[in-house]
Design a protein around this motif. Sequence first.
Motif, PDB file in Angstrom:
ATOM      1  N   TYR A  60       0.839  -1.193   0.000  1.00 23.28           N
ATOM      2  CA  TYR A  60       0.000   0.000   0.000  1.00 23.28           C
ATOM      3  C   TYR A  60       0.881   1.252   0.000  1.00 23.28           C
ATOM      4  N   THR A  61       1.964   1.225   0.767  1.00 22.64           N
ATOM      5  CA  THR A  61       2.876   2.377   0.836  1.00 22.64           C
ATOM      6  C   THR A  61       3.470   2.663  -0.540  1.00 22.64           C
ATOM      7  N   ALA A  65       2.993   6.081  -2.701  1.00 21.63           N
ATOM      8  CA  ALA A  65       4.144   6.869  -3.181  1.00 21.63           C
ATOM      9  C   ALA A  65       3.953   7.259  -4.646  1.00 21.63           C
ATOM     10  N   HIS A  66       3.454   6.330  -5.467  1.00 21.15           N
ATOM     11  CA  HIS A  66       3.211   6.654  -6.880  1.00 21.15           C
ATOM     12  C   HIS A  66       2.070   7.652  -6.998  1.00 21.15           C
TER      13      HIS A  66
END
Length: 71
Positions: A60-61, A65-66
């Motif tokens: 998920y992180t 970030a994208h």
Amino acid sequence: MEKVLQSIKKAEQAAEKTLSDAQSESSRILSDARRDAADMVSKAAEDAQATIKSTLAVSYTHLRAHETRGN
């Protein structure tokens, strides 16, 4: 009368041969169709397994970030 009975007998034999040939052919066609269907199912299963193996899990992180970078 005897000739008529012989003609009927020959016609019955010809009909029985035709029926036997048709049954043999339909059995062969059915057997081929079953084999082809089994081959297609097997190939589809292999393709599905390859797709699953090639799919990477992403955290998920990483996705956030994208998303953040795009904004």
